[in-house]
Motif scaffolding. Structure first.
Motif, mmCIF file in Angstrom:
data_model
loop_
_atom_site.group_PDB
_atom_site.id
_atom_site.type_symbol
_atom_site.label_atom_id
_atom_site.label_comp_id
_atom_site.label_asym_id
_atom_site.label_seq_id
_atom_site.Cartn_x
_atom_site.Cartn_y
_atom_site.Cartn_z
ATOM 1 N N UNK A 7 1.044 -1.170 -0.119
ATOM 2 C CA UNK A 7 0.022 -0.089 0.025
ATOM 3 C C UNK A 7 0.904 1.258 -0.012
ATOM 4 N N UNK A 8 1.426 1.487 -0.999
ATOM 5 C CA UNK A 8 2.316 2.386 -1.293
ATOM 6 C C UNK A 8 2.481 3.001 -2.788
ATOM 7 N N UNK A 9 2.658 4.309 -3.101
ATOM 8 C CA UNK A 9 2.913 4.805 -4.427
ATOM 9 C C UNK A 9 4.421 4.733 -4.611
ATOM 10 N N UNK A 10 5.348 4.612 -3.797
ATOM 11 C CA UNK A 10 6.849 4.974 -3.722
ATOM 12 C C UNK A 10 7.395 3.802 -4.350
ATOM 13 N N UNK A 11 7.747 4.122 -5.807
ATOM 14 C CA UNK A 11 8.299 2.959 -6.546
ATOM 15 C C UNK A 11 9.473 2.405 -6.125
ATOM 16 N N UNK A 12 10.243 3.373 -5.520
ATOM 17 C CA UNK A 12 11.786 2.890 -4.828
ATOM 18 C C UNK A 12 11.438 1.687 -3.688
ATOM 19 N N UNK A 13 10.487 1.978 -2.950
ATOM 20 C CA UNK A 13 10.077 0.966 -1.733
ATOM 21 C C UNK A 13 9.599 -0.098 -2.264
ATOM 22 N N UNK A 15 10.362 -1.478 -5.577
ATOM 23 C CA UNK A 15 11.614 -2.062 -6.083
ATOM 24 C C UNK A 15 12.451 -2.860 -5.083
ATOM 25 N N UNK A 16 12.588 -2.175 -3.971
ATOM 26 C CA UNK A 16 13.709 -2.551 -3.012
ATOM 27 C C UNK A 16 12.850 -3.814 -2.183
ATOM 28 N N UNK A 17 11.423 -3.888 -1.956
ATOM 29 C CA UNK A 17 10.984 -5.179 -1.369
ATOM 30 C C UNK A 17 10.925 -6.181 -2.114
ATOM 31 N N UNK A 18 10.410 -6.011 -3.592
ATOM 32 C CA UNK A 18 10.428 -6.673 -4.604
ATOM 33 C C UNK A 18 11.620 -7.820 -4.746
ATOM 34 N N UNK A 19 12.905 -6.881 -4.648
ATOM 35 C CA UNK A 19 14.018 -7.897 -4.733
ATOM 36 C C UNK A 19 14.296 -8.963 -3.964
ATOM 37 N N UNK A 20 13.782 -8.645 -2.660
ATOM 38 C CA UNK A 20 13.946 -9.586 -1.479
ATOM 39 C C UNK A 20 12.965 -10.598 -1.416
ATOM 40 N N UNK A 21 11.922 -10.494 -2.252
ATOM 41 C CA UNK A 21 10.812 -11.666 -2.399
ATOM 42 C C UNK A 21 11.127 -12.689 -2.961
ATOM 43 N N UNK A 22 10.363 -13.982 -2.535
ATOM 44 C CA UNK A 22 10.423 -15.057 -3.452
ATOM 45 C C UNK A 22 9.835 -14.779 -4.778
ATOM 46 N N UNK A 24 8.065 -16.191 -6.818
ATOM 47 C CA UNK A 24 6.516 -16.342 -7.038
ATOM 48 C C UNK A 24 5.632 -15.299 -6.502
ATOM 49 N N UNK A 25 6.321 -14.205 -6.024
ATOM 50 C CA UNK A 25 5.541 -13.112 -5.536
ATOM 51 C C UNK A 25 5.544 -11.817 -6.377
ATOM 52 N N UNK A 26 4.542 -11.320 -7.050
ATOM 53 C CA UNK A 26 4.572 -10.144 -7.577
ATOM 54 C C UNK A 26 4.076 -9.004 -6.987
ATOM 55 N N UNK A 27 4.791 -7.910 -6.540
ATOM 56 C CA UNK A 27 4.145 -6.748 -5.788
ATOM 57 C C UNK A 27 3.458 -5.840 -6.667
ATOM 58 N N UNK A 28 2.455 -5.357 -6.055
ATOM 59 C CA UNK A 28 1.681 -4.185 -6.856
ATOM 60 C C UNK A 28 1.554 -3.098 -6.185
ATOM 61 N N UNK A 29 1.770 -2.049 -6.806
ATOM 62 C CA UNK A 29 1.612 -0.657 -6.227
ATOM 63 C C UNK A 29 0.123 -0.210 -5.915
ATOM 64 N N UNK A 30 -0.339 0.957 -5.312
ATOM 65 C CA UNK A 30 -1.589 1.345 -4.943
ATOM 66 C C UNK A 30 -2.127 1.567 -6.577
ATOM 67 N N UNK A 31 -1.111 2.336 -7.475
ATOM 68 C CA UNK A 31 -1.358 2.991 -8.887
ATOM 69 C C UNK A 31 -1.775 1.632 -9.738
ATOM 70 N N UNK A 32 -1.009 0.635 -9.478
ATOM 71 C CA UNK A 32 -1.236 -0.897 -10.262
ATOM 72 C C UNK A 32 -2.706 -1.428 -10.159
ATOM 73 N N UNK A 181 11.507 -4.235 10.240
ATOM 74 C CA UNK A 181 10.145 -4.716 10.086
ATOM 75 C C UNK A 181 9.899 -5.395 8.541
ATOM 76 N N UNK A 182 10.730 -4.766 7.498
ATOM 77 C CA UNK A 182 10.652 -5.626 6.389
ATOM 78 C C UNK A 182 11.514 -6.816 6.202
ATOM 79 N N UNK A 183 12.379 -6.849 7.063
ATOM 80 C CA UNK A 183 13.182 -8.299 7.105
ATOM 81 C C UNK A 183 12.215 -9.169 7.712
ATOM 82 N N UNK A 184 11.366 -8.837 8.949
ATOM 83 C CA UNK A 184 10.699 -9.856 9.488
ATOM 84 C C UNK A 184 9.695 -10.443 8.294
#
Length: 194
Positions: A7-13, A15-22, A24-32, A181-184
């Motif tokens: 739940x953000x529109x910060x594309x840097x956030x 991108x940062x989190x997507x790089x750490x995810x498995x 099989x998970x695709x992150x979507x922004x609020x805009x998406x 928190x992101x690490x958890x």
């Protein structure tokens, strides 16, 4: 591929989190997902606001979602600004004004202990999971550094001689409330069957 809304529109956030995810998970922004309205943040706690945001996306857009909320809690001010950190000096949400008000309110206090707190609420498979990251430190007397945002120029984390606004991003992310928190969250998503 599982779709999960951050739940953000910060594309840097994102991108940062997507790089750490498995993978099989695709992150979507609020805009998406076509969410352009202001999501309510009317709760009295940081955790409450994070929950409210993730519940709002699930209820109105039917996507599993996670949302974060962050606040600065100052011991001598009974935990203020806390949930009101972004609008401490008014609804115009100005970082400089917020820091000026904080420093003014701490003028008569010797106790400068403070902590940043980030809470992430993950709404997944009709359950809510909470992840909390805390970074303890102190409020210094003057603003130092030009990196970061919010209260970073006046917050010096415990064990360091620089403010968040003086640190390089890599160092800050390792020790910051949001990083913890992101690490958890990442650990949970990497070990959970979705």
């Amino acid at each position: 591929m599982t779709k999960l809304v951050f739940a953000t529109n910060n594309l840097n956030k994102i991108k940062e989190v997507q790089a750490l995810l498995p993978s099989n998970i695709k992150l979507l922004s609020l805009k998406d997902i076509g969410c352009f309205e202001d999501i309510p943040e009317t709760q009295s706690t940081i955790e409450g606001n994070a929950r409210q945001k993730s519940d709002y996306i699930k209820a109105n857009y039917n996507y599993d979602c996670f949302a974060d909320d962050t606040g600065l809690e100052v011991e001598a001010l009974s935990g203020a600004p806390g949930v009101f950190s972004a609008r401490y000096a008014g609804d115009h949400r100005n970082d400089g004004d917020n820091m000026d008000k904080l420093l003014l309110n701490l003028n008569q206090h010797e106790n400068r202990k403070a902590q940043f707190k980030t809470v992430i609420a993950l709404h997944l498979n009709n359950q809510t999971h909470i992840f909390t990251g805390i970074c303890k430190g102190e409020i210094i007397n003057n603003k130092l550094g030009s990196k970061g945002f919010g209260y970073d120029p006046v917050f010096k984390p415990k064990g360091y001689d620089q403010t968040f606004a003086q640190m390089d991003l890599g160092t800050k992310n390792k020790i910051s409330h949001r990083g913890k928190a992101i690490s958890q969250l990442i650990t949970f998503l990497n070990t959970t069957t979705i």
